[in-house]
Design a protein around this motif. Structure first.
Motif, PDB file in Angstrom:
ATOM      1  N   ALA B 277       0.837  -1.201   0.000  1.00 15.80           N
ATOM      2  CA  ALA B 277       0.000   0.000   0.000  1.00 15.80           C
ATOM      3  C   ALA B 277       0.873   1.253   0.000  1.00 15.80           C
ATOM      4  O   ALA B 277       0.535   2.255  -0.635  1.00 15.80           O
ATOM      5  CB  ALA B 277      -0.922  -0.018   1.216  1.00 15.80           C
ATOM      6  N   PHE B 278       1.970   1.157   0.696  1.00 16.99           N
ATOM      7  CA  PHE B 278       2.889   2.307   0.745  1.00 16.99           C
ATOM      8  C   PHE B 278       3.416   2.630  -0.653  1.00 16.99           C
ATOM      9  O   PHE B 278       3.444   3.780  -1.073  1.00 16.99           O
ATOM     10  CB  PHE B 278       4.043   1.996   1.701  1.00 16.99           C
ATOM     11  N   GLN B 280       2.021   1.874  -3.409  1.00 26.68           N
ATOM     12  CA  GLN B 280       0.888   2.355  -4.189  1.00 26.68           C
ATOM     13  C   GLN B 280       0.689   3.863  -3.990  1.00 26.68           C
ATOM     14  O   GLN B 280       0.448   4.589  -4.940  1.00 26.68           O
ATOM     15  CB  GLN B 280      -0.374   1.614  -3.732  1.00 26.68           C
ATOM     16  N   ARG B 281       0.821   4.283  -2.731  1.00 23.45           N
ATOM     17  CA  ARG B 281       0.619   5.699  -2.433  1.00 23.45           C
ATOM     18  C   ARG B 281       1.668   6.584  -3.094  1.00 23.45           C
ATOM     19  O   ARG B 281       1.402   7.709  -3.461  1.00 23.45           O
ATOM     20  CB  ARG B 281       0.635   5.925  -0.917  1.00 23.45           C
ATOM     21  N   MET B 282       2.878   6.046  -3.196  1.00 22.48           N
ATOM     22  CA  MET B 282       3.922   6.911  -3.772  1.00 22.48           C
ATOM     23  C   MET B 282       4.207   6.590  -5.243  1.00 22.48           C
ATOM     24  O   MET B 282       5.180   7.056  -5.820  1.00 22.48           O
ATOM     25  CB  MET B 282       5.203   6.864  -2.934  1.00 22.48           C
TER      26      MET B 282
END
Lengths: 477, 438, 444
Positions: B277-278, B280-282
């Motif tokens: 998810a991390f 994905q966020r960046m």
């Protein structure tokens, strides 16, 4: 401080003073006494002189001079070593590297830093901490020991269970060889330079192959989360079993430390007491770190394991302050022995983790046999034991008894397939004990390597390897 | 002495040992007679025989690295450790295993998987390579970022020296500073100092969960890749690999011919998902992200580790194959990959990958002989320009004899020579296999 | 060997002059080296004879008869700042500072000072500090000198160049002198504002009362504001710290006895100078070999408390007025290392509305003042001061601390490095806040 004019007829002192400057050499007895031992105080010898070079060229010039004039010499950092590696056994010229203490560069993007050998271990972490990075090897002496000394000894620490020891974090070295020639290995800190792995060989060579003058180290990003558990056990066996269970469960703790009752008595009597109960047989200090999302799961598992092993009390540090307090208490453990005993001898055996209960029992028997108390502080996760033999050197014969007891502890470690030293090095202290684990051929294989680098054996002679032809039994008699 | 005579002598001395007469091999590093000892005593006896008869030995395991170094086509004897295999001791609770050097790497991992353990090394060609060969050649893959290399895993070795003595280095414990760290001397020494008999390594638990995030950069803009990598490496995420694939390698592995970052996570499930998810966020704009769950990730790796040319396989076509290992400062990997793309001008097939967290790249070249040689020379220049090195890890013998596959000697070569001369003064083991003709 | 044993022996190796150093103090030192980085002189020189464990090693060597008391032995012993940072760092609580003082006494017996050194040392230590009247006279002279424009004249004409460098620097920052409180409140009790909750005695200090009498005034105001009656016993004298640090144990004992008697009738002695407070608390050590006075000294020392801790422990009124200031705090060695008081003064500062307290890196590192060290070892003191100055955080307005010696030294540092920070005692800041709250002119 008084300025002292150089007043000596010794041509060697005069020549060395020419190289490093008059303010950077000590040669009077009063000044030299402070250099007659390091953290290992059983043997003491005065050096011929102490020089304080400011850069590599001066180190090389001093070494070259010594090499040409057959003067024995050795390098010294903060002198916190525990096996006598920096003791001038042969009246060496001591090359103190503490004035070479610059942090030369930091490259966070490529996760490396370049330091001079006199740079203090903890200062490196402090220099990069604001950006969330750290230097992983953390020997208990990290407040004052130098990275140069760490390289010489391949220093470990509480957190090497997960992150490895010094050798796993060294990317490059600039070295002055024993003839004064300078070489650079692992230039720019690039991995796997073609050729034999001299970085690996030099790291942990206890200052017998060369003098390190510049070091490229790996720095790591600090873990996102960190949790510390303190567990008190009524029975030392339960604590040992807990260690095994945690590892077997597939958890890789950042640190897994153990202290027994005598050790607890000492730390509680010393400068950083935590308030541990005095009637438990052992405590475990367990730290896990990593991604925050996974940490609670691991902590729950650890707590569960402790409980199934009859823990009396187990708690998780509530904040950084509490964690720091627990660690200060643990990290000053050796020095704390001063609070309950005039002298102590620390041993550094390593055993396969599963042999912990067995070996602890043997250490207890050794303690009874010699009538000396033995405290145990150790990196249980690595199987690295630190039996601390408590004695009083003022009492006739007690030093000898302590040495013999310490040696027997190592024999017990060797007997279960372990090692005589996990992080303190062999130095003077354990050179005869090398025979517990190595054959004559294996020792010769190592001295052959030394001869390639240190042909005249002027650099830190008389360390690391047993005296040829002399067996351990003779030493004991 | 004729081969037939040698065979006769050997038959007399080692009646039960398997032997084979050998033809010349295009990759060289062979021997007139191959011997297949099954015990350490047999190995010692072969060494003693060779020493007394002044014969030289080439040492081989699975043969995957036969094209790595070496200037000799056929020496006197080829000592194969392929039949010297098996587990000596597996201390399950201590997470330490001792195995014979000829043990197949993948079989070892499969065995350990039953205990939820593994050797934390990810060498190429694990199906054919032996643990001894992996260590002697210091082979490592993308997961070096997370787990380190042989020098970080090996805790003890047992070797046969040229004089026939058995030398143990290190021990069975995970932390040990007794004497010199002699293990390091033999890791990556290409068998020029001693014959590995037994290897003791520390083990890691198998991760409870794993996944691979494939981040494809269709624009090919390497600046975007760099800034993503810098930002990601500065985060507290703990990838086990951060490997950049060049477009042609990405096509082979993922079907898309674009620069692709392979980000591996191995941890408890929640931590792996959290890190996905991390990323994905960046995720930078104009990129595509694919997450491979455990089974697909494992399949990806199986294919990946077989991309390297295999010295144990007969050459399939006329094209010359080469593999080059390049070491540079971590983020320079991006430039090395970009510049190696230009080599396609030589009309060669270039597949390349490199780790942005450890600085090691692998470039595989396939094409006409001359073009391959020119490409190698170019790569050596590229590495040198970045103050790194390029070592050719696979190339047919005839070309190795014309190019210095080690890219020159280090300034401290006299120390390497000195070490070799101390241990193997007769140059009995793997003569001329290593840097500077050692 | 126990201490009664030595009493009878009267010598210990090459220590031969009674009042022998206590071997138990070095017995705890296992030479681990944890003290090294805490030591300002080791930081500057990198030489181990100038480190705590090195000094202990040397002092022990004399006791073992391996070393004579010579000039080369004296050097490291007197180069010690006596800052006690090593005591904090030591895992085994080795009292290096105490040992240093005991050995300095031996040294002064073995090799009395001669020449200028002796003159200066004697003048200050025996001729002035113990005599309140002379100190006050000096203060009056100073006042006159400041008021009459003489100071301006001296500065302009460069007369100062005749002084040794460091004295000249000190002159430049000497505070304007007010009337000593010991004189002002002679024989009288300063009543608490409102209801009396407690009665305390104030140690006025010698230097403090002459050069920093405004701090004493502030202390009295803050104490009375918080319900304390303040008494100032007139027969009190210099605490003796400087003498003991310099090895003059005899004068130290004499002064101690006088103070113990002067404060006999009070229950609480409050001190606003860390160096003095530390000394008062250590009086029992001076009388290790004198059971009668040891007992008296022990009872006395239990009554002593630093102003910051006293206020913190007894509860002080949180000021309501706002002082919008960025402040950093310097730990005086004899407060942090000597008395373990670190958090209380910070808490007081932080409790003042509007104050932004910024931590100074290595806040508990010695500033180099160390009693009269900045006079006896100016170069080392300068080097140590330089490091201190480098650690002052950006854009702070005030550096606060709890010791007059540090205040002088820090003021020199600020002046010398062309900085603008003001040097203010912790209790003064609290006083300012109270004054402002009551609508008075609050800043001096």
């Amino acid at each position: 401080m008084r300025k002292k004019a150089l007043y000596t007829n010794d041509p060697h002192i005069q020549a060395l003073a020419q190289i490093v400057g008059e303010e950077a050499i000590l040669y009077r007895k009063e000044d030299l006494i402070a250099y007659d031992c390091d953290g290992f105080t059983v043997h003491r010898h005065l050096p011929k002189a102490v020089v304080f070079p400011k850069h590599t060229a001066e180190v090389a010039a001093v070494v070259k001079y010594c090499h040409e004039h057959d003067l024995p010499f050795l390098a010294r950092g903060a002198g916190t070593g525990l096996s006598g590696g920096a003791i001038p056994l042969n009246g060496e010229v001591v090359i103190s590297l503490v004035r070479m203490k610059r942090l030369i560069s930091v490259d966070l993007e490529n996760r490396r830093a370049v330091v001079e050998p006199g740079f203090v271990n903890l200062k490196l972490t402090n220099s990069v901490a604001n950006r969330g990075y750290y230097y992983a090897p953390d020997p208990s002496s990290q407040y004052c020991c130098t990275i140069g000394g760490n390289v010489a000894e391949n220093a470990g620490g509480a957190h090497c269970l997960k992150y490895g020891v010094t050798t796993n974090h060294i990317l490059g070295l600039e070295v002055v060889l024993p003839n004064g020639e300078m070489i650079e290995i692992g230039e720019n800190g690039i991995l796997d330079p073609p050729g034999y792995d001299l970085l690996g060989l030099l790291t942990g060579s206890e200052g017998t192959l060369g003098i390190v003058t510049k070091i490229t180290v790996r720095i790591l990003k600090s873990p996102e989360a960190k949790q510390t558990v303190l567990a008190y056990f009524d029975r030392v066996n339960d604590a040992s079993q807990t260690v095994s269970d945690i590892i077997s469960a597939g958890i890789v703790p950042a640190a897994l430390e153990m202290m027994d009752q005598t050790a607890i008595e000492a730390v509680e009597a010393a400068a950083f007491p935590v308030g541990h109960p005095n009637d438990i047989e052992a405590l475990l200090l367990i730290e896990v770190d990593g991604i925050s999302a996974g940490i609670d799961e691991q902590i729950e598992e650890i707590l569960h394991i402790c409980r199934t092993r009859n823990v009396r009390e187990v708690k998780v540090a509530q904040d950084e302050q509490e964690r720091a307090k627990w660690w200060a208490n643990r990290k000053t453990g050796f020095g704390a022995m001063g609070a309950i005993s005039p002298d102590y001898l620390v041993q550094d055996g390593v055993i396969p983790r599963s042999k912990l209960p067995e070996v602890l029992q043997q250490i207890q028997q050794i303690s009874e046999k010699y009538g000396l108390r033995i405290a145990n502080i150790f990196h249980a996760g690595d199987g690295n034991l630190h039996p601390l033999v408590l004695f009083d050197s003022e009492k006739p014969g007690e030093t000898e008894k302590a040495l013999a007891a310490g040696s027997e502890c190592l024999q017990a470690c060797a007997a279960v397939g372990g090692s005589i030293t996990g992080e303190h090095g062999v130095g003077i202290e354990k050179k005869e004990e090398m025979r517990f684990i190595f054959t004559d051929e294996e020792i010769t294989a190592q001295t052959n390597i030394r001869d390639v680098f240190n042909r005249k054996n002027l650099l830190n002679a008389g360390k690391l390897f047993p005296t040829p032809g002399r067996c351990v039994e003779v030493k004991r008699a | 002495m004729h081969t037939a005579q040698v065979v006769e002598e050997l038959n007399a001395l080692f009646p039960h040992m398997h032997k084979e007469e050998q033809e010349a091999h295009p990759l060289g590093n062979g021997g007139a007679v191959a011997l297949f000892p099954q015990t350490e005593d047999e190995i010692r006896n072969v060494v003693t025989y060779a020493r007394e008869k002044k014969k030289k030995l080439a040492i081989i395991g699975g043969g995957t690295k036969r094209g790595f170094g070496g200037l000799v086509e056929r020496t006197d004897l080829l000592l194969s450790l392929a039949n010297y295999r098996g587990i000596v001791e597996h201390a399950v609770a201590d997470m330490v295993i001792t195995v014979k050097a000829g043990t197949n790497f993948q079989q070892l991992q499969d065995y350990l998987a039953e205990y939820r353990q593994k050797i934390a090394l990810d060498p190429f060609l694990p199906l054919s390579a032996t643990i001894g060969g992996v260590i002697a050649a210091n082979d490592s893959g993308p997961k070096r970022l997370g787990y380190g290399a042989a020098r970080d895993s090996v805790i003890g070795l047992r070797l046969i020296y040229p004089d026939g003595t058995v030398i143990r280095t290190g021990g069975k414990v995970v932390k040990n500073v007794a004497g010199y760290d002699m293990n390091k001397l033999f890791i990556g020494s290409m068998g020029t100092l001693g014959i590995l008999s037994e290897v003791t390594v520390k083990l890691r638990p198998l991760p409870k969960y794993e996944s691979l995030v494939l981040l494809a950069f269709p624009t090919g803009d390497t600046d975007t890749i760099r800034s993503f990598a810098v930002q990601f490496l500065d985060s507290m995420m703990e990838p086990v690999c951060l490997e950049l694939l060049n477009p042609s390698l990405a096509e082979q592995l993922t079907g898309k011919r674009v620069y692709t970052l392979v980000i591996g996570f191995e941890d408890v499930k929640s931590a792996v998902h959290y890190q996905e998810a991390f990323v994905q966020r960046m995720q930078p704009p104009h990129t595509t992200m694919t997450i491979l769950p455990p089974q697909e990730a494992q399949k990806f790796w199986q294919t990946f580790y077989e991309i390297s040319p295999n010295g144990a396989m007969p050459p399939t076509d006329r094209a010359v194959e080469a593999a080059v290992k390049i070491g540079v400062v971590n983020l320079d990997v991006i430039s090395v990959l970009r510049e190696s793309e230009l080599l396609q001008a030589f009309n060669v097939d270039i597949r390349a990958h490199g780790g942005l967290g450890h600085g090691l790249c692998r470039v595989y070249i396939k094409g006409a002989a001359e073009s391959v040689v020119s490409s190698i020379e170019q790569l050596q220049a590229i590495a040198k320009q970045r103050k790194g090195y390029a070592v050719v890890t696979h190339l047919p013998l005839s070309f190795r004899q014309t190019i210095d596959v080690w890219g020159g000697k280090p300034s401290y070569f006299f120390l390497l020579e000195g070490i070799k001369a101390k241990i193997d003064p007769q140059r009995m083991f793997n003569d001329q296999r290593f840097v500077g003709g050692i | 060997m126990n201490s009664t044993g030595q009493n009878q022996a009267k010598t210990l190796g090459n220590y031969r002059w009674g009042d022998l150093p206590d071997p138990n103090k070095w017995a705890d030192c296992v030479h681990c080296g944890m003290c090294l980085e805490s030591c300002p002189t080791y930081e500057q020189t990198g030489q181990e004879q100038h480190s705590p464990r090195g000094r202990v090693h040397l002092m022990k060597a004399v006791a073992e008869g391996k070393l004579e008391i010579t000039e080369d032995f004296i050097d490291p012993i007197f180069a010690c700042l006596d800052c006690r940072a090593c005591t904090t760092a030591c895992p085994a609580d080795v009292d290096v500072g105490g040992l240093i003082e005991e050995v300095r006494w031996q040294i002064r017996q073995a090799i009395p000072l001669t020449g200028t050194k002796a003159f200066i040392s004697k003048l200050f230590l025996q001729g002035i500090f113990p005599h309140p009247s002379r100190l006050q006279a000096l203060g009056r002279l100073l006042k006159l000198y400041q008021k009459s424009g003489l100071q301006k004249l001296v500065r302009q004409t460069g007369l100062l160049r005749l002084f040794p460098d460091h004295l000249a620097e000190m002159e430049a920052v000497l505070p304007a002198v007010g009337e000593p409180v010991r004189k002002k409140y002679k024989h009288s009790l300063v009543k608490a504002k409102g209801e009396t909750k407690r009665t305390v005695a104030l140690l006025t200090g010698c230097v403090m009362d002459v050069m920093f009498s405004d701090i004493n005034e502030a202390t009295i105001r803050v104490l009375t504001y918080n319900g304390n009656d303040v008494v100032i016993p007139p027969t009190q004298t210099c605490c003796g710290a400087l003498h003991v640090h310099a090895g003059d144990k005899e004068t130290g004992k004499m002064l101690a006895k006088q103070n113990i008697e002067a404060f006999q009738d009070v229950e609480r002695v409050v001190v606003n100078a860390a160096g003095c407070g530390c000394m008062l608390k250590e009086y029992p050590e001076l009388f290790r070999d004198d059971p009668v006075w040891h007992e008296k000294a022990t009872q006395f020392s239990e009554k002593v408390e630093d102003i910051s801790k006293y206020l913190y422990d007894t509860g002080y009124e949180r000021p309501k007025a706002e002082l919008a200031m960025r402040i950093t705090y310097h730990d005086a060695c004899h407060l942090a290392h000597g008395q373990g008081i670190r958090q209380e003064p910070r808490a007081i500062l932080a409790s003042i509305p509007g104050v932004e307290l910024v931590e100074m890196p290595n806040a508990d590192r010695c500033c180099g003042s160390a009693g009269i060290y900045n006079i006896t070892h100016p170069e080392m003191a300068q080097a140590v001061l330089q490091s201190k100055m480098e650690n002052i955080p950006n854009e702070v307005e005030i550096i606060s601390m709890g010791n007059p010696g540090c205040m002088l030294q820090m003021a020199i540092g600020v002046l010398k490095h062309g900085r603008n920070e003001k040097i203010v005692h912790t209790v003064q800041l609290l006083d300012w806040a109270y004054q402002k709250e009551n609508g008075k002119e609050w800043r001096t």
